[in-house]
Enzyme design. Structure first.
Site, short mmCIF file in Angstrom:
data_model
loop_
_atom_site.label_atom_id
_atom_site.label_comp_id
_atom_site.label_asym_id
_atom_site.label_seq_id
_atom_site.Cartn_x
_atom_site.Cartn_y
_atom_site.Cartn_z
N ALA A 24 0.86 -1.19 0.00
CA ALA A 24 0.00 0.00 0.00
C ALA A 24 0.90 1.23 0.00
CB ALA A 24 -0.89 -0.02 1.23
N GLY A 70 0.58 -5.13 0.91
CA GLY A 70 -0.59 -5.25 0.03
C GLY A 70 -0.27 -6.01 -1.25
N GLU A 90 -0.56 -9.50 -0.33
CA GLU A 90 -2.00 -9.78 -0.14
C GLU A 90 -2.71 -9.94 -1.49
OE1 GLU A 90 -2.29 -6.35 2.65
OE2 GLU A 90 -3.46 -7.75 3.84
N GLU A 134 4.22 -5.29 7.54
CA GLU A 134 3.43 -4.24 8.18
C GLU A 134 3.82 -4.01 9.64
OE1 GLU A 134 2.35 -6.32 5.97
OE2 GLU A 134 0.70 -5.51 4.80
C1 LIG Z 1 -2.82 -2.84 4.19
C2 LIG Z 1 -1.50 -2.88 3.49
C3 LIG Z 1 -0.40 -2.32 4.11
C4 LIG Z 1 0.89 -2.27 3.44
O1 LIG Z 1 1.10 -2.73 2.31
S1 LIG Z 1 2.11 -1.50 4.34
C5 LIG Z 1 3.47 -1.34 3.22
C6 LIG Z 1 4.20 -2.65 3.08
N1 LIG Z 1 5.32 -2.47 2.20
C7 LIG Z 1 6.55 -2.12 2.67
O2 LIG Z 1 6.75 -1.97 3.86
C8 LIG Z 1 7.64 -1.93 1.66
C9 LIG Z 1 8.26 -0.55 1.85
N2 LIG Z 1 9.28 -0.35 0.85
C10 LIG Z 1 10.51 -0.94 0.94
O3 LIG Z 1 10.78 -1.76 1.76
C11 LIG Z 1 11.51 -0.53 -0.08
O4 LIG Z 1 11.12 0.71 -0.62
C12 LIG Z 1 11.66 -1.51 -1.24
C13 LIG Z 1 12.27 -2.79 -0.71
C14 LIG Z 1 10.32 -1.78 -1.89
C15 LIG Z 1 12.58 -0.87 -2.29
O5 LIG Z 1 13.76 -0.45 -1.61
P1 LIG Z 1 14.85 0.42 -2.39
O6 LIG Z 1 15.22 -0.24 -3.66
O7 LIG Z 1 15.92 0.76 -1.40
O8 LIG Z 1 14.11 1.76 -2.83
P2 LIG Z 1 13.52 2.90 -1.85
O9 LIG Z 1 14.38 4.10 -1.94
O10 LIG Z 1 13.21 2.34 -0.53
O11 LIG Z 1 12.10 3.20 -2.57
C16 LIG Z 1 12.09 3.87 -3.84
C17 LIG Z 1 10.98 4.91 -3.73
O12 LIG Z 1 9.73 4.21 -3.57
C18 LIG Z 1 9.10 4.67 -2.38
N3 LIG Z 1 8.37 3.57 -1.79
C19 LIG Z 1 8.82 2.34 -1.54
N4 LIG Z 1 7.84 1.57 -1.03
C20 LIG Z 1 6.73 2.35 -0.94
C21 LIG Z 1 5.39 2.14 -0.50
N5 LIG Z 1 4.94 0.95 -0.07
N6 LIG Z 1 4.52 3.18 -0.55
C22 LIG Z 1 4.93 4.38 -1.02
N7 LIG Z 1 6.18 4.64 -1.46
C23 LIG Z 1 7.07 3.62 -1.42
C24 LIG Z 1 10.22 5.14 -1.48
O13 LIG Z 1 9.71 6.04 -0.52
C25 LIG Z 1 11.14 5.79 -2.48
O14 LIG Z 1 10.56 7.04 -2.81
P3 LIG Z 1 11.53 8.32 -3.03
O15 LIG Z 1 12.37 7.93 -4.21
O16 LIG Z 1 10.58 9.43 -3.24
O17 LIG Z 1 12.34 8.40 -1.76
#
Ligand SMILES: C/C=C/C(=O)SCCNC(=O)CCNC(=O)[C@H](O)C(C)(C)COP(=O)(O)OP(=O)(O)OC[C@H]1O[C@@H](n2cnc3c(N)ncnc32)[C@H](O)[C@@H]1OP(=O)(O)O
Length: 260
Positions: free
Chosen positions: A66, A111, A114, A134
């Site tokens: 998400a 998500g 999911e 999460e």
């Molecule tokens: C009900 C449902 C709930 C949920 O789904 S909660 C969310 C669960 N997902 C996560 O926790 C994943 C969060 N993201 C990460 O762990 C990492 O990211 C990744 C492993 C996917 C990629 O890591 P890397 O390659 O180091 O890139 P980066 O700089 O972390 O991310 C690139 C850009 O993408 C944005 N981003 C990453 N994941 C999300 C997300 N889930 N929602 C919104 N933005 C996201 C970052 O912030 C950044 O953005 P910018 O370049 O502007 O700094």
């Protein structure tokens, strides 16, 4: 092909492919949610859709979850509205009388995991990692992850992944039954499409009944579920597909199923 850029739908020879195309991580943003709503209406109207494949664009993420940046807004207005369209989409994937395959081209987190759990089958590229992280944000999955994961891999393993937020490899996911197949680097969509086109030529009524019986039966007491199975066997004995299957076997030729 729909003209949207964040979610695309293509239907080729009765196989539909939905691609989440929201760089850099295919996060489930508001724009993705709104486009999915339209795509859901489109696939509901699709005439001879026999199999559906869902994948992510690029090679980094299937769906990274998400939109975390949207959470402050959800904390203000509540998460239910955002979840509603996904619940509707996931319910469609589970209730549609066709096989739905997640082609995991990259990370499937939160998500994204999911969404993959709402599909019938999951084919993962060997580099893929999956998880419900999460808890590391102080959150719990809100798109069915606590329920579908436990039903798929068992309560104890599901609790371990939910408590720790551990992101596991495709091979580990294969071992615990979270994915059906692990395929060589970069071939998840290709392999999913191969399987999809094979299933699209199969006995559609039989697959629809098998999906419905597994999804509904496993929530019923065994004897009730066995009765439901027998009712479907009685129905399938009246299909043209069964006639065709038997005739093809006896005459040593490939069957041509008409899905009726
Ligand atoms: C009900 C449902 C709930 C949920 O789904 S909660 C969310 C669960 N997902 C996560 O926790 C994943 C969060 N993201 C990460 O762990 C990492 O990211 C990744 C492993 C996917 C990629 O890591 P890397 O390659 O180091 O890139 P980066 O700089 O972390 O991310 C690139 C850009 O993408 C944005 N981003 C990453 N994941 C999300 C997300 N889930 N929602 C919104 N933005 C996201 C970052 O912030 C950044 O953005 P910018 O370049 O502007 O700094």
């Amino acid at each position: 092909m729909s003209d949207s850029k964040v979610v695309e739908l293509q239907i080729i020879e009765s196989v539909g492919v939905i691609t989440i195309n929201n760089p850099p991580v295919n996060a489930l943003t508001l724009e993705v949610r709104e486009e999915l709503k339209k795509i859901l209406m489109e696939i509901r109207q699709a005439k001879d859709l026999r199999v559906l494949v869902i994948t992510g664009a690029g090679s980094k993420c299937f769906v990274a979850g998400a939109d975390i940046k949207d959470f402050p807004k959800q904390m203000e207005f509540g998460p239910r509205e955002n979840a509603t369209i996904y619940k509707e989409m996931f319910a469609y994937l589970e209730e549609a009388p066709i096989p739905v395959i997640a082609a995991l081209n990259g990370l499937a987190l939160g998500g994204g995991c999911e969404l993959a759990l709402a599909c019938d089958l999951r084919i993962a590229d060997e580099k893929v990692k999956l998880g419900l992280p999460e808890v590391t944000l102080g959150l719990i999955p809100g798109l069915g992850g606590t329920q579908r994961l436990a039903r798929l891999i068992g309560q104890s393993k599901a609790k371990e992944l939910l408590f720790t937020g551990t992101v596991i490899t495709a091979e580990e996911a294969l071992k615990i039954g979270l994915v059906n197949q692990v395929v060589p680097l970069g071939t998840a969509l290709e392999e999913a499409l191969k399987l999809a086109h094979k299933l699209a030529k199969g006995a559609g009524v039989a697959m629809a009944y098998a999906k419905q019986l597994v999804n509904k039966g496993t929530e019923l007491p065994l004897q009730e579920a066995l009765e439901m199975e027998m009712q479907h066997v009685e129905k399938i004995f009246r299909t043209e597909d069964l006639q065709e299957g038997l005739d093809a076997f006896i005459n040593k030729r490939p069957p041509v199923f008409k899905n009726r």
